[in-house]
Design a protein around this motif. Structure first.
Motif, PDB file in Angstrom:
ATOM      1  N   PRO A  12       0.975  -1.306   0.129  1.00 54.31           N
ATOM      2  CA  PRO A  12       0.171   0.119   0.079  1.00 54.31           C
ATOM      3  C   PRO A  12       0.884   1.456  -0.019  1.00 54.31           C
ATOM      4  N   ASN A  13       0.196   2.537  -0.163  1.00 55.30           N
ATOM      5  CA  ASN A  13       0.742   3.672  -0.487  1.00 55.30           C
ATOM      6  C   ASN A  13       1.483   4.019   1.067  1.00 55.30           C
ATOM      7  N   GLY A  14       2.845   4.346   1.060  1.00 53.68           N
ATOM      8  CA  GLY A  14       3.583   4.476   2.200  1.00 53.68           C
ATOM      9  C   GLY A  14       4.044   3.428   3.065  1.00 53.68           C
ATOM     10  N   ALA A  15       3.957   2.225   2.292  1.00 52.07           N
ATOM     11  CA  ALA A  15       4.335   1.178   2.982  1.00 52.07           C
ATOM     12  C   ALA A  15       5.963   1.114   3.226  1.00 52.07           C
ATOM     13  N   GLY A  16       6.844   1.830   2.048  1.00 51.63           N
ATOM     14  CA  GLY A  16       8.126   1.774   2.380  1.00 51.63           C
ATOM     15  C   GLY A  16       8.837   1.134   1.124  1.00 51.63           C
ATOM     16  N   LYS A  17       7.999   1.208  -0.132  1.00 47.55           N
ATOM     17  CA  LYS A  17       8.695   0.488  -1.235  1.00 47.55           C
ATOM     18  C   LYS A  17       9.824   1.518  -1.779  1.00 47.55           C
ATOM     19  N   SER A  18       9.668   2.865  -2.023  1.00 45.57           N
ATOM     20  CA  SER A  18      10.517   3.640  -2.507  1.00 45.57           C
ATOM     21  C   SER A  18      11.625   3.566  -1.434  1.00 45.57           C
ATOM     22  N   THR A  19      11.327   3.771  -0.228  1.00 43.31           N
ATOM     23  CA  THR A  19      12.580   3.723   0.941  1.00 43.31           C
ATOM     24  C   THR A  19      13.511   2.577   0.538  1.00 43.31           C
ATOM     25  N   GLU A 133       7.937   2.257  -9.554  1.00 43.12           N
ATOM     26  CA  GLU A 133       6.683   2.473 -10.521  1.00 43.12           C
ATOM     27  C   GLU A 133       6.987   2.786 -11.845  1.00 43.12           C
ATOM     28  N   HIS A 165       2.439  -1.021  -8.916  1.00 41.35           N
ATOM     29  CA  HIS A 165       0.938  -1.093  -8.360  1.00 41.35           C
ATOM     30  C   HIS A 165       0.122  -1.742  -9.479  1.00 41.35           C
TER      31      HIS A 165
END
Ligand code: ATP
Length: 200
Positions: A12-19, A133, A165
């Motif tokens: 989900p958004n904010g889960a930490g994927k980009s991090t 993404e 996503h």
């Protein structure tokens, strides 16, 4: 991750994927543990690491005064691509940007800027591609083209780590999926199991 594999991060958004992705390329230090690439701790100051790894993590990382073609030429030449002008022309065509090659980034649509950023990752050789993404703001046809191209690079031995996503994109490309949620990661194989995942 082994050469010739693609792993997709979902969650989900904010889960930490980009991090996670930024940590993988050395832009963020890990809070614990060590990230290694080819046996060495990742270090974006290392020329060898930068030669081997191409990332598209930021939406608008462009020089405002360089055209799309100039960005690609600069990247290709900096990475020692021979016949850079032809390679750039081919990438511009592959991403549907030939007619906008002379435009500044500010004059491109957001989807065209996305295409330019992705072309920048593919205009040069890379052993590892890290993409946040990559399908974002691409139309359906371009998403399919990109997934097929990345799959061909994986088949040729490249490694691709990406967040997405889009179940169709994941299904085409990922050998395995890492679900990032609730402060933990869970590995799901094979990737087509992703169709059954329900993001919170
Ligand atoms: N620069 C920052 N400073 C402080 N917190 C941040 C920063 N960037 C992200 N965060 C926070 O870190 C957490 C993880 O964000 P991250 O961008 O990694 O999520 P994500 O899974 O990629 O989300 P999305 O699907 O929306 O892109 C979120 O709670 C976010 O608010």
């Amino acid at each position: 991750m082994l050469p010739g594999t693609a792993v997709g991060l979902v969650g989900p958004n904010g889960a930490g994927k980009s991090t996670v992705l930024q940590t993988m390329v050395g832009l963020l230090p890990p809070l614990a543990g060590t990230v290694t690439f080819a046996g060495q701790p990742v270090d974006e100051r290392s020329a060898d690491f930068r030669r081997a790894v191409a990332g598209v993590l930021d939406d608008d990382a462009f020089f405002p005064s360089l055209t799309g073609a100039e960005h690609l030429l600069l990247t290709a030449r900096a990475h020692g691509v021979t016949d850079a002008e032809q390679v750039v022309a081919d990438e511009l065509a592959a991403f549907g940007l030939t007619e906008r090659a002379g435009a500044l980034p500010s004059a491109l649509s957001s989807g065209q800027r996305r295409r330019l950023a992705l072309a920048g990752a593919l205009v040069r050789p890379a052993r590892l591609l890290v993409l946040d993404e990559p399908e974002r703001r691409l139309d359906t046809a371009m998403r399919r083209t990109l997934a097929d191209r990345l799959a061909a690079l994986v088949a040729a031995g490249a490694t691709v780590l990406f967040a997405s996503h889009d179940p169709a994109f994941l299904g085409t490309l990922a050998d395995a999926v890492l679900v990032v949620a609730d402060d933990e990661c869970r590995l799901v194989e094979p990737a087509d199991a992703v169709a059954d995942l329900r993001e919170g």
